[in-house]
Scaffold this active site. Structure first.
Site, PDB file in Angstrom:
ATOM      1  N   SER A  97      15.790   1.772  32.881  1.00 31.54           N
ATOM      2  CA  SER A  97      15.835   0.325  33.078  1.00 31.54           C
ATOM      3  C   SER A  97      14.834  -0.353  32.172  1.00 31.54           C
ATOM      4  O   SER A  97      14.853  -1.564  32.027  1.00 31.54           O
ATOM      5  CB  SER A  97      15.453  -0.039  34.510  1.00 31.54           C
ATOM      6  N   HIS A 110      22.695   1.903  30.095  1.00 31.84           N
ATOM      7  CA  HIS A 110      22.136   1.406  31.353  1.00 31.84           C
ATOM      8  C   HIS A 110      23.253   0.969  32.298  1.00 31.84           C
ATOM      9  O   HIS A 110      23.948  -0.015  32.039  1.00 31.84           O
ATOM     10  CB  HIS A 110      21.180   0.243  31.034  1.00 31.84           C
ATOM     11  N   GLU A 138      25.007  -1.517  29.822  1.00 30.80           N
ATOM     12  CA  GLU A 138      24.227  -2.111  28.739  1.00 30.80           C
ATOM     13  C   GLU A 138      23.934  -1.000  27.729  1.00 30.80           C
ATOM     14  O   GLU A 138      23.333   0.007  28.093  1.00 30.80           O
ATOM     15  CB  GLU A 138      22.883  -2.581  29.320  1.00 30.80           C
TER      16      GLU A 138
HETATM   17  N1  3HC Z   1      29.490   3.440  46.192  1.00 28.74           N
HETATM   18  C1  3HC Z   1      30.823   3.273  46.078  1.00 28.74           C
HETATM   19  N2  3HC Z   1      31.464   2.158  46.488  1.00 28.74           N
HETATM   20  C2  3HC Z   1      30.736   1.218  47.081  1.00 28.74           C
HETATM   21  C3  3HC Z   1      29.337   1.326  47.252  1.00 28.74           C
HETATM   22  C4  3HC Z   1      28.736   2.514  46.793  1.00 28.74           C
HETATM   23  N3  3HC Z   1      27.408   2.720  46.891  1.00 28.74           N
HETATM   24  N4  3HC Z   1      28.889   0.208  47.855  1.00 28.74           N
HETATM   25  C5  3HC Z   1      29.970  -0.574  48.054  1.00 28.74           C
HETATM   26  N5  3HC Z   1      31.069   0.022  47.585  1.00 28.74           N
HETATM   27  C6  3HC Z   1      32.426  -0.496  47.556  1.00 28.74           C
HETATM   28  C7  3HC Z   1      33.021  -0.492  48.948  1.00 28.74           C
HETATM   29  O1  3HC Z   1      33.711   0.718  49.231  1.00 28.74           O
HETATM   30  C8  3HC Z   1      33.955  -1.678  48.900  1.00 28.74           C
HETATM   31  O2  3HC Z   1      35.165  -1.267  48.320  1.00 28.74           O
HETATM   32  P1  3HC Z   1      36.571  -1.872  48.867  1.00 28.74           P
HETATM   33  O3  3HC Z   1      36.487  -3.350  48.578  1.00 28.74           O
HETATM   34  O4  3HC Z   1      37.595  -1.160  48.094  1.00 28.74           O
HETATM   35  O5  3HC Z   1      36.556  -1.578  50.327  1.00 28.74           O
HETATM   36  C9  3HC Z   1      33.294  -2.667  47.926  1.00 28.74           C
HETATM   37  O6  3HC Z   1      32.370  -1.881  47.151  1.00 28.74           O
HETATM   38  C10 3HC Z   1      32.556  -3.745  48.671  1.00 28.74           C
HETATM   39  O7  3HC Z   1      31.602  -3.115  49.546  1.00 28.74           O
HETATM   40  P2  3HC Z   1      31.266  -3.621  51.023  1.00 28.74           P
HETATM   41  O8  3HC Z   1      32.455  -4.348  51.608  1.00 28.74           O
HETATM   42  O9  3HC Z   1      30.702  -2.475  51.788  1.00 28.74           O
HETATM   43  O10 3HC Z   1      30.059  -4.584  50.849  1.00 28.74           O
HETATM   44  P3  3HC Z   1      29.905  -5.857  49.982  1.00 28.74           P
HETATM   45  O11 3HC Z   1      31.182  -6.604  49.781  1.00 28.74           O
HETATM   46  O12 3HC Z   1      28.764  -6.527  50.629  1.00 28.74           O
HETATM   47  O13 3HC Z   1      29.462  -5.293  48.558  1.00 28.74           O
HETATM   48  C11 3HC Z   1      27.895  -4.548  46.987  1.00 28.74           C
HETATM   49  C12 3HC Z   1      28.379  -4.445  48.420  1.00 28.74           C
HETATM   50  C13 3HC Z   1      28.962  -3.968  46.065  1.00 28.74           C
HETATM   51  C14 3HC Z   1      26.629  -3.722  46.894  1.00 28.74           C
HETATM   52  C15 3HC Z   1      27.675  -6.055  46.632  1.00 28.74           C
HETATM   53  O14 3HC Z   1      26.859  -6.636  47.608  1.00 28.74           O
HETATM   54  C16 3HC Z   1      27.021  -6.249  45.286  1.00 28.74           C
HETATM   55  O15 3HC Z   1      27.666  -6.175  44.245  1.00 28.74           O
HETATM   56  N6  3HC Z   1      25.699  -6.552  45.303  1.00 28.74           N
HETATM   57  C17 3HC Z   1      24.924  -6.819  44.070  1.00 28.74           C
HETATM   58  C18 3HC Z   1      24.545  -5.524  43.439  1.00 28.74           C
HETATM   59  C19 3HC Z   1      23.774  -5.745  42.180  1.00 28.74           C
HETATM   60  O16 3HC Z   1      23.420  -6.830  41.768  1.00 28.74           O
HETATM   61  N7  3HC Z   1      23.461  -4.637  41.530  1.00 28.74           N
HETATM   62  C20 3HC Z   1      22.686  -4.644  40.301  1.00 28.74           C
HETATM   63  C21 3HC Z   1      21.334  -4.143  40.584  1.00 28.74           C
HETATM   64  S1  3HC Z   1      20.345  -4.143  39.129  1.00 28.74           S
HETATM   65  C22 3HC Z   1      20.494  -2.575  38.541  1.00 28.74           C
HETATM   66  O17 3HC Z   1      21.171  -1.743  39.085  1.00 28.74           O
HETATM   67  C23 3HC Z   1      19.733  -2.291  37.316  1.00 28.74           C
HETATM   68  C24 3HC Z   1      18.514  -1.450  37.571  1.00 28.74           C
HETATM   69  O18 3HC Z   1      18.014  -1.048  36.323  1.00 28.74           O
HETATM   70  C25 3HC Z   1      17.423  -2.141  38.329  1.00 28.74           C
END
Ligand code: 3HC
Length: 283
Positions: free
Chosen positions: A116, A137, A149
């Protein structure tokens, strides 16, 4: 194609899962058998989630598992066509892995890091072929978020970038953006100061964590608020990225709030440890 993934934590297991689902043979290396077992269990659990949500057939689930090898023997990576490192955000640990990858995989198409924040040039400098070293990334959760990325150091060769882009887009189905080798790249340079300011807001007693999160979910249509997102990323990772950003730019917006330091010292790392700003022990 066979890809080696070094590190089977939150990001490494997600990357391995996406590779296996995309028809790529994948070997995940962990430091010991216990961690290797946990990584395999995490990938199996997530693949099971895909089946339950109807996105993955039983047949594809079984095929993905067949493509997956999880091991604690680094040398099992021998012969891989490419490698993606996804270990803890620690420059020394990552540098050591790149030295070993360089020796073990002299003909790999690319040696990528999911870092990251660690400069790609520092990792490239550990190898005899820095032109093959590149940042790749991913975003958490890797199976859900479509972005990769690509980070190029001043030594990364255009052919390496082409290989990574082709793999990420055509094989894994991700969308790529390209960034220069500066701490935080594009996304974290914007995201991390925002998360840190939400923690400062909560720390100062300005508003409750629920209201801060709800403000951004309902007011700005973010999928989750900044404190819940910090928990998802992992507070140790957030702290490591904040430190890298501060070391590079000396911008006060990247100074880690005291509360973040204390939570990491206490082992409150977010979802992965069961407790961060919120409690996940029952989920
Ligand atoms: N693995 C696989 N699938 C997953 C999952 C996981 N860990 N988490 C959620 N899903 C899937 C679910 O199965 C669901 O699929 P479906 O629609 O087919 O049923 C879908 O994603 C939506 O999940 P939920 O209904 O359980 O929950 P939400 O609608 O609240 O979504 C979330 C959860 C996908 C985590 C959403 O809240 C999200 O996108 N949050 C933002 C995440 C984000 O910003 N990430 C970036 C972080 S920064 C980073 O990673 C960089 C690093 O360097 C710091």
């Amino acid at each position: 194609m066979r890809v080696g993934v070094i590190g089977g934590g939150l990001m490494g297991s997600g990357i391995a899962e996406v590779c296996a689902r995309s028809g790529v043979d994948v070997t995940v290396v962990e430091v010991d058998d216990g961690r290797a077992e946990r990584a395999r269990a995490a990938i199996e659990k997530s693949l099971g989630r895909g089946v339950r949500s109807g996105k993955l057939s039983q047949q594809d689930h079984a095929a993905a598992l067949e493509r997956l090898v999880v091991t604690s023997t680094f040398e099992d990576l021998e012969g891989a066509d490419a490698a993606i490192e996804a270990v803890v955000e620690d420059e020394t640990t990552k540098g050591d892995i790149f030295r070993r990858l360089d020796e073990l995989l002299p003909d790999a198409r690319f040696l990528a890091s999911n870092t990251s924040s660690v400069p790609i040039m520092k990792l490239g400098a550990q190898t005899k072929q820095p032109g093959r070293v590149v940042g790749m990334h991913f975003f958490n959760p890797v199976p859900v978020l479509p972005l990769v990325e690509i980070v190029t150091s001043i030594m990364t060769e255009p052919e390496t970038v082409g290989q990574v882009r082709g793999f990420a887009q055509d094989t894994l189905g991700k969308t790529c953006i390209e960034s220069q080798d500066r701490a935080g790249f594009i996304v974290n340079a914007l995201l991390i100061p925002y998360l840190l300011s939400a923690i400062r807001m909560y720390e100062s007693g300005f508003a409750s964590k629920e209201d801060i999160d709800q403000g951004m979910v309902l007011g700005c249509a973010h999928p989750m608020g900044p404190l819940r997102l910090s928990d998802l990323i992992g507070l140790d990772t957030l702290l490591a990225v904040a430190r890298s950003l501060y070391a590079e730019f000396r911008d006060p917006a990247s100074v880690a709030p005291a509360l973040l330091n204390r939570m990491v010292e206490a082992g409150l790392l977010g979802r992965k440890s069961g407790r961060g700003f919120y409690d996940y022990s029952t989920s």
